[in-house]
Design a protein around this motif. Structure first.
Motif, PDB file in Angstrom:
ATOM      1  N   UNK A  33       0.835  -1.203   0.000  1.00 36.73           N
ATOM      2  CA  UNK A  33       0.000   0.000   0.000  1.00 36.73           C
ATOM      3  C   UNK A  33       0.869   1.254   0.000  1.00 36.73           C
ATOM      4  N   UNK A  34       1.927   1.260   0.815  1.00 38.65           N
ATOM      5  CA  UNK A  34       2.824   2.423   0.846  1.00 38.65           C
ATOM      6  C   UNK A  34       3.542   2.585  -0.496  1.00 38.65           C
ATOM      7  N   UNK A  50       0.170   8.140   7.250  1.00 37.53           N
ATOM      8  CA  UNK A  50       1.108   7.996   8.368  1.00 37.53           C
ATOM      9  C   UNK A  50       0.910   6.693   9.139  1.00 37.53           C
ATOM     10  N   UNK A  51      -0.333   6.316   9.399  1.00 37.98           N
ATOM     11  CA  UNK A  51      -0.558   5.079  10.150  1.00 37.98           C
ATOM     12  C   UNK A  51      -0.206   3.856   9.315  1.00 37.98           C
ATOM     13  N   UNK A  52      -0.409   3.919   8.013  1.00 34.31           N
ATOM     14  CA  UNK A  52      -0.014   2.790   7.162  1.00 34.31           C
ATOM     15  C   UNK A  52       1.504   2.653   7.144  1.00 34.31           C
ATOM     16  N   UNK A  92       5.501  -6.078  25.247  1.00 36.83           N
ATOM     17  CA  UNK A  92       4.783  -4.854  25.614  1.00 36.83           C
ATOM     18  C   UNK A  92       5.025  -3.745  24.588  1.00 36.83           C
ATOM     19  N   UNK A  93       6.265  -3.559  24.172  1.00 40.64           N
ATOM     20  CA  UNK A  93       6.572  -2.528  23.181  1.00 40.64           C
ATOM     21  C   UNK A  93       5.875  -2.815  21.852  1.00 40.64           C
ATOM     22  N   UNK A  94       5.899  -4.056  21.429  1.00 42.84           N
ATOM     23  CA  UNK A  94       5.227  -4.443  20.193  1.00 42.84           C
ATOM     24  C   UNK A  94       3.719  -4.283  20.330  1.00 42.84           C
ATOM     25  N   UNK A  95       3.187  -4.611  21.497  1.00 46.08           N
ATOM     26  CA  UNK A  95       1.766  -4.447  21.781  1.00 46.08           C
ATOM     27  C   UNK A  95       1.353  -2.981  21.623  1.00 46.08           C
ATOM     28  N   UNK A  96       2.172  -2.075  22.155  1.00 48.32           N
ATOM     29  CA  UNK A  96       1.882  -0.638  22.037  1.00 48.32           C
ATOM     30  C   UNK A  96       1.947  -0.203  20.572  1.00 48.32           C
ATOM     31  N   UNK A  97       2.974  -0.651  19.844  1.00 55.14           N
ATOM     32  CA  UNK A  97       3.097  -0.301  18.421  1.00 55.14           C
ATOM     33  C   UNK A  97       1.862  -0.743  17.640  1.00 55.14           C
ATOM     34  N   UNK A  98       1.468  -1.996  17.837  1.00 58.19           N
ATOM     35  CA  UNK A  98       0.340  -2.520  17.081  1.00 58.19           C
ATOM     36  C   UNK A  98      -0.967  -1.846  17.479  1.00 58.19           C
ATOM     37  N   UNK A  99      -1.150  -1.566  18.756  1.00 59.78           N
ATOM     38  CA  UNK A  99      -2.360  -0.877  19.198  1.00 59.78           C
ATOM     39  C   UNK A  99      -2.432   0.518  18.588  1.00 59.78           C
ATOM     40  N   UNK A 100      -1.338   1.259  18.659  1.00 63.65           N
ATOM     41  CA  UNK A 100      -1.337   2.624  18.135  1.00 63.65           C
ATOM     42  C   UNK A 100      -1.574   2.657  16.621  1.00 63.65           C
ATOM     43  N   UNK A 101      -0.838   1.836  15.889  1.00 66.83           N
ATOM     44  CA  UNK A 101      -0.968   1.847  14.429  1.00 66.83           C
ATOM     45  C   UNK A 101      -2.315   1.349  13.949  1.00 66.83           C
ATOM     46  N   UNK A 102      -2.774   0.246  14.512  1.00 66.63           N
ATOM     47  CA  UNK A 102      -4.038  -0.331  14.070  1.00 66.63           C
ATOM     48  C   UNK A 102      -5.217   0.541  14.476  1.00 66.63           C
ATOM     49  N   UNK A 128      -8.463  -2.165   4.830  1.00 66.09           N
ATOM     50  CA  UNK A 128      -9.304  -2.950   5.744  1.00 66.09           C
ATOM     51  C   UNK A 128      -8.622  -4.255   6.134  1.00 66.09           C
ATOM     52  N   UNK A 129      -7.892  -4.858   5.208  1.00 61.09           N
ATOM     53  CA  UNK A 129      -7.150  -6.091   5.519  1.00 61.09           C
ATOM     54  C   UNK A 129      -6.042  -5.809   6.525  1.00 61.09           C
ATOM     55  N   UNK A 130      -5.356  -4.682   6.364  1.00 56.15           N
ATOM     56  CA  UNK A 130      -4.321  -4.304   7.325  1.00 56.15           C
ATOM     57  C   UNK A 130      -4.937  -4.147   8.718  1.00 56.15           C
TER      58      UNK A 130
END
Length: 167
Positions: A33-34, A50-52, A92-102, A128-130
């Motif tokens: 997509x990017x 930006x989020x993508x 935890x760091x990955x959890x925060x990244x995925x929560x913020x981006x998604x 939508x798939x992302x």
């Protein structure tokens, strides 16, 4: 006391392997997509762009570190790199990244009408798939974080420390 080491020995590679697959899917779709953004112009909404792009980072981050942790666990290399504390920090760091981006991407894509071109992007289904795979990966990370917290509690209550290995 119940010995959880056999469960951890089986479950760790499976959990991280499944997450690596979800991370790879998110990374590949978001990268495509990017690349399309770069070729045909950015979407009109900066939050989508930006989020993508952030999810490209989060996806490749999750994939790379999942493979590293699987390799460290299977090779039996002890020490801090394969400790409970190291796993807790990474997850935890990955959890925060995925929560913020998604969550950021979902806030725009979830309410958009794909047929009307609200997003200023031709292929809304890829976004939508992302979001879908991002939330699935985040749910798995949440479960993994819960297991890590439980194992850390068991380690402390059993007289071990956070620097000890899993199994």
């Amino acid at each position: 006391m119940v010995d959880l080491s056999s469960v951890v020995r089986r479950g760790h590679p499976i959990a991280f392997g499944v997450f690596a697959i979800f991370a790879l899917i998110v990374a590949i779709i978001a990268s495509a997509v990017v690349a399309d953004f770069n070729s045909h112009g950015n979407p009109s909404k900066h939050l989508v762009r930006d989020s993508t792009r952030f999810l490209v980072f989060a996806g490749w981050w999750g994939f790379l570190f999942s493979l590293i942790y699987i390799g460290l666990f299977l090779s039996g290399i002890g020490g801090f790199l394969s400790s409970i504390a190291s796993h807790a920090v990474f997850i935890f760091l990955t959890w925060v990244f995925w929560l913020a981006g998604t969550a950021a991407l979902s806030s725009v894509v979830g309410s958009a009408d794909c047929s009307s071109g609200d997003l200023g992007f031709r292929d809304c289904s890829a976004l939508r798939a992302i979001c879908a795979f991002g939330w699935i990966g985040w749910i798995e990370l949440t479960c993994m974080l819960g297991v890590i917290c439980f194992l850390a509690y068991k380690a402390f209550s059993g007289g071990r420390g956070m620097n000890d290995g899993f199994a």
